[in-house]
Design a protein around this motif. Structure first.
Motif, PDB file in Angstrom:
ATOM      1  N   ASP A 191      -5.088   5.219   3.041  1.00 52.92           N
ATOM      2  CA  ASP A 191      -5.922   5.527   4.197  1.00 52.92           C
ATOM      3  C   ASP A 191      -6.500   4.279   4.844  1.00 52.92           C
ATOM      4  N   ILE A 192      -6.526   4.279   6.166  1.00 57.48           N
ATOM      5  CA  ILE A 192      -7.230   3.257   6.943  1.00 57.48           C
ATOM      6  C   ILE A 192      -8.008   3.983   8.034  1.00 57.48           C
ATOM      7  N   GLY A 267      -1.939   6.345  13.907  1.00 59.30           N
ATOM      8  CA  GLY A 267      -3.088   6.638  14.743  1.00 59.30           C
ATOM      9  C   GLY A 267      -4.369   5.922  14.391  1.00 59.30           C
ATOM     10  N   ASN A 268      -4.321   4.959  13.486  1.00 62.97           N
ATOM     11  CA  ASN A 268      -5.514   4.171  13.176  1.00 62.97           C
ATOM     12  C   ASN A 268      -5.803   3.185  14.300  1.00 62.97           C
ATOM     13  N   ALA A 269      -7.025   2.720  14.380  1.00 66.02           N
ATOM     14  CA  ALA A 269      -7.375   1.695  15.369  1.00 66.02           C
ATOM     15  C   ALA A 269      -6.579   0.435  15.047  1.00 66.02           C
ATOM     16  N   GLU A 270      -5.935  -0.148  16.045  1.00 66.77           N
ATOM     17  CA  GLU A 270      -5.068  -1.301  15.795  1.00 66.77           C
ATOM     18  C   GLU A 270      -5.831  -2.423  15.101  1.00 66.77           C
ATOM     19  N   LYS A 276     -11.891  -5.171   6.618  1.00 66.25           N
ATOM     20  CA  LYS A 276     -11.597  -4.130   5.643  1.00 66.25           C
ATOM     21  C   LYS A 276     -10.240  -3.475   5.894  1.00 66.25           C
ATOM     22  N   ASP A 277      -9.956  -3.134   7.141  1.00 64.37           N
ATOM     23  CA  ASP A 277      -8.684  -2.474   7.456  1.00 64.37           C
ATOM     24  C   ASP A 277      -7.501  -3.413   7.201  1.00 64.37           C
ATOM     25  N   TYR A 278      -7.665  -4.662   7.593  1.00 62.95           N
ATOM     26  CA  TYR A 278      -6.596  -5.641   7.366  1.00 62.95           C
ATOM     27  C   TYR A 278      -6.341  -5.805   5.876  1.00 62.95           C
ATOM     28  N   ASP A 279      -7.396  -5.879   5.086  1.00 65.85           N
ATOM     29  CA  ASP A 279      -7.249  -6.040   3.638  1.00 65.85           C
ATOM     30  C   ASP A 279      -6.518  -4.846   3.029  1.00 65.85           C
ATOM     31  N   ALA A 280      -6.817  -3.642   3.537  1.00 68.79           N
ATOM     32  CA  ALA A 280      -6.155  -2.442   3.023  1.00 68.79           C
ATOM     33  C   ALA A 280      -4.663  -2.466   3.351  1.00 68.79           C
TER      34      ALA A 280
END
Length: 432
Positions: A191-192, A267-270, A276-280
């Motif tokens: 998940d992101i 559909g996640n925010a680019e 945090k999102d980049y790390d995931a």
């Protein structure tokens, strides 16, 4: 037994699907007769069917929408035509791609008409997908220095395109195999930002594998939304600690290619910056690439064992990588592992000639497998151990060499395989 033991990571679930696991990716693979067309003693009559039951030698991966893309390539000064063409296409599009065509049996390297043939293959596929030629990537593997026959590819293109399917990953993974004994694919979901994302990949490689960069041919797809710049950053960082830490035989290929395509359909925010999102995303990419790295090592030509060298206590990560790779690349060590011989002196020798800073009198070595662990060297000198227990440990098909060289923070892992009689047999008649 060529399957690897996958490490489980919190928040990431292994799933089926390979390069088709992510939303909006289709693939297909088939036999078109590349080797038959190359063989002067058995020339093609032009009537063989692309639906032949022979092993597939051509595949296509395509996205439903345009993707951000990034790739890394061989560092060999001799580069195959597909490497040059893919590099030019990524530069021309600013990191965009929607399709990837690959073939086995012919590397299309050191040929005067190599780029012309590689571009032609991209044109054929692009025309079917309704995209520009430069929005196609290409990779090829097989014999070096033999003219790539384009006619079998042209004749098979209609069938290749019409057979694209959201579950065509296995056909594609088999089509890029050469001396590989098993297909290599893996996928995860995670998940992101509340959106379920997927990353999947396939790879090929069994021989002519050595850093840098030892990727052989690899295609990775994701439905995560991430910019081309951040995609390239993640790929470059992870290649350093996965594919670049892999060696089967010390020979660096001319065609090594690893490309990632991200279509954003999750559909996640680019992802446009670290956080945090980049790390995931980066962790998910690491899981894919580290697993394929181990698959490549375990399926090394003639191999019977996967070898993993874990180094800790180094001055920094770079030194740890150098030491781990030094052990994995040692022919004498690889032969000892084939014979299940706990000749730890060969490990220490390889550690000793590594171009890294450490005190050899602080080196500690342990050998392990699922059968247990034995301590063979402490402070640079041998310690008593049971040869019978060591043999039991080394007869397993996954062996871990754990080396500590001091009290620094640097740590790294490298992967390889044993060196067997069959490696020589395979490469003694590779072209036949």
């Amino acid at each position: 037994m060529k399957e690897i033991n996958k490490v489980v990571y919190d928040g990431y679930k292994y799933i089926d699907g390979g390069v088709c696991a992510a939303k909006g990716f289709k693939a297909n693979g088939l036999y078109c007769g590349i080797k038959k067309a190359m063989d002067a003693a058995e020339k093609t009559d032009g009537n063989e069917s692309p639906l032949s039951n022979e092993k597939p030698d051509l595949c296509l991966v395509a996205a439903d929408v345009m993707c951000n893309a990034a790739a890394v390539f061989t560092q060999n000064k001799v580069k195959g035509a597909p490497v040059t063409v893919s590099q030019k296409h990524l530069a021309a599009t600013g990191g965009k791609a929607q399709g990837f065509i690959l073939n086995s049996k012919n590397a299309n390297t050191c040929n005067a008409d190599g780029e012309e043939k590689a571009i032609k293959m991209c044109e054929l596929a692009a025309a079917k997908l309704g995209i520009k030629t430069e929005e196609m990537l290409i990779a090829q593997t097989g014999v070096i220095g033999q003219i790539m026959p384009i006619e079998p590819v042209e004749k098979a293109m209609d069938t290749l395109y019409s057979g694209l399917a959201y579950d065509g990953n296995e056909k594609a993974a088999i089509a890029i195999m050469t001396t590989d004994t098993v297909k290599k694919e893996v996928a995860v979901e995670f998940d992101i930002g509340g959106k379920t994302c997927h990353i999947g990949g396939m790879g090929k490689g069994s021989g002519m594998i050595h850093p840098n960069m030892a990727t052989t041919l690899n295609v990775i797809t994701t439905d995560c939304a991430i910019s081309a710049e951040m995609l390239k950053k993640a790929l470059t960082d992870i290649v350093k600690v996965t594919y670049n830490c892999l060696s089967v035989d010390g020979d660096q290929s001319t065609n090594d290619t690893c490309a990632v395509m991200a279509n954003g359909l999750a559909g996640n925010a680019e992802i446009t910056a670290e956080g945090k999102d980049y790390d995931a995303f980066k962790q998910g990419l690491f899981i894919i690439m580290s697993n394929i790295t181990k698959m490549l090592a375990k399926d090394g030509e003639g191999a019977t064992k996967l070898l993993e060298c874990n180094v800790c206590g180094a001055k920094d990560q770079d030194d740890a990588i150098i030491i781990a790779k030094s052990v994995i690349c040692s022919p004498l060590f690889k032969c000892a592992m084939f014979g299940a011989d706990a000749n730890w002196g060969r490990i220490l020798c390889a550690v000793g000639y590594a171009n890294a800073e450490f005190d050899i009198n602080k080196v500690d070595v342990k050998i392990a497998s699922k059968q247990g662990e034995i301590h063979v060297c402490e402070n640079g000198a041998g310690v008593p151990f049971s040869e019978e227990e060591a043999k039991k440990i080394l007869l397993e098909d996954e062996i871990f060499i754990n080396v500590c060289v001091g009290d620094g923070d640097g740590k790294a892992t490298a992967w390889g395989c044993d060196l067997t009689y069959d490696y020589v047999k395979i490469n003694g008649d590779y072209r036949s």
